[in-house]
Design an enzyme around this catalytic site. Structure first.
Site: not given
Ligand code: NAD
Length: 429
Positions: A114-116
């Protein structure tokens, strides 16, 4: 599918997402990936965009946009950093989330990717504002993150303090008897707030170890070898510090303020002290300011990109003199540049291997929180080195056996692990 969307786009506008998709497609073709599993891995599972209001010091309200993209969780909870930078958008988060899936799979961790982050220039805000922005962002993410669901960590312009604010906000939304069960909702925390020894240096240490393993494999002595570093933040500083301890010499460094060069060497600790007092490298006296487009062409042995993505391109790759590129950053080399570098016989230690010390260190922190354990620095560093050596050897062996470059080998190992998980489990219902 994402890849089809990108192919229709103007190549000049293709960014990190196009890059990671082309890497994925190339590796998938090389292993003959099951076409059904390819469909699953080519797209992200969940994409969250949040708009949230925050009261500024002036009393005005500003509305911010935050992202969290969860690419895949076949192997375990989603895992990946939060970045505060003006370039953060949905495509950047998608690309970085995908890289996380390959990285955790390659490292053999029980995690997905994931990333954000927030599309923001944090320099424009006070610490108190950044705290309120972070807390409100966490509140907006709500139960889309969680210690067994999706576990953020630091990335560009976020650090252990940011993680402590996220932890405190997240825990505050739980009932009192649930709170202490949530310590592992983020990793990269300060030691006093449930962090782990060694997590601060884990990524840079991993970059250094990869260079050391490469040197051992090629019978190169690191003493007096010269290196250049783009980005002198968490990753750039620690990688430089460990390399300097091994006798190598930092001769050029670039940050967002400029490029600083000294052929006789720049003291890493002096540079770090300067940065800690001034806030950046601007005005550092013991090196000359050179034009930034000269950075990658510097005569040196080792090049460490440790800032943003897509920095090494077809425009500057032909001028690169280093023998090895150790990718501290995520996605620093685009596909066209990689072809040029491979033709020049330059070894690229790919990001999903080279900077995986960070997520391995995060995994150790998560395990300690989950099991109520506290490990010593020695234990952490020893376990990290062992795990990274296994990955490094595997990547280099696969590259040799299958006649591919190290990045393709790393992707092949990661994708095959995911393919196996899907084949064994099948698809619900
Ligand atoms: P950081 O915020 O601590 O440091 C970033 C550095 O890059 C700063 O020195 C900044 O001045 C420099 N920089 C920013 N824009 C630049 C530009 N246009 N040109 C030159 N320099 C520029 O960030 P970090 O945590 O060290 O992360 C650096 C890279 O490493 C990112 O690509 C990140 O995704 C990757 N990474 C970080 C970790 C981690 O644990 N922090 C783990 C894996 C990968």
């Amino acid at each position: 599918m994402i890849s089809e969307k990108i192919k229709k786009n103007d190549p000049a506008k293709r960014g990190m997402l196009a890059n990671v998709m082309r890497q994925f497609e190339h590796a998938s073709d090389s292993i003959g990936l099951n076409p059904n599993i390819r469909k699953i891995l080519a797209i992200t599972n969940n994409e969250l965009v949040v708009h949230f209001p925050v009261k500024m010091d002036s009393g005005e309200i500003e509305v911010f946009t935050g992202y969290r993209v969860q690419h895949n969780n076949a192997l375990g909870p989603y895992k990946g950093g939060l970045r505060y930078h003006p370039t953060v958008d949905l495509d950047a988060a998608r690309a970085l989330a995908m890289w996380m899936t390959w990285k955790t799979a390659l490292a053999g961790l029980p995690y997905g990717g994931a990333k954000g982050g927030i599309q923001i220039d944090p320099k424009k805000y006070s610490t108190a504002e950044l705290e309120r922005i972070t807390r409100r962002f966490t509140y907006a993410l709500g139960d889309n993150i969680g210690p067994e669901l999706d576990i953020p960590a630091p990335d560009i312009n976020t650090n252990s303090q940011t993680m402590a604010w996220i932890l405190d906000t997240y825990m505050s939304t739980k009932s009192p008897n649930e709170r202490s069960k949530n310590l592992h909702v983020v990793t990269g925390k300060p030691l006093g707030a449930g962090g782990s020894e060694g997590r601060d240096r884990a990524t840079g240490f991993g970059v250094f170890l990869c260079v050391k393993f490469w040197a051992q494999q090629n019978k190169v002595d690191l003493k007096d070898k010269t290196f250049i570093v783009q980005g002198f933040g968490n990753v750039g500083y620690w990688a430089s510090s460990f390399l300097e301890n091994e006798g190598a010499k930092l001769i050029a460094v670039q940050d967002v303020t400029g490029t600083y060069y000294n052929k006789d060497g720049i003291s890493v600790e002096e540079l770090n002290d300067y940065q800690n007092s001034v806030g950046s490298l601007e005005g550092f006296k013991n090196a000359s300011l050179i034009p930034s487009d000269k950075f990658f062409g510097t005569e040196c042995d080792i090049c460490i990109p440790a800032a943003l993505g897509n920095q090494i391109t077809a425009a500057n790759a032909p001028g690169i003199k280093a023998k090895v590129i150790a990718e501290g950053a995520n996605g620093p080399t685009d596909v066209e540049a990689e072809e040029i570098l491979l033709q020049k016989d330059i070894t690229i230690i790919p990001d999903i291997l080279c900077n995986s010390g960070g997520v391995i260190g995060s995994y150790f922190e998560w395990l300690q929180n989950r099991n109520g354990e506290i490990w010593t620095m020695e234990e952490v560093m020893e376990k990290l080195e062992k795990k990274l050596k296994t990955s490094f050897d595997r990547v280099m062996n696969v590259a040799k056996e299958r006649g591919v470059d190290p990045r393709t080998a790393a992707f092949m190992i990661a994708i095959e692990r995911l393919e196996q998980a899907y084949i064994q489990r099948g698809i619900f219902p």
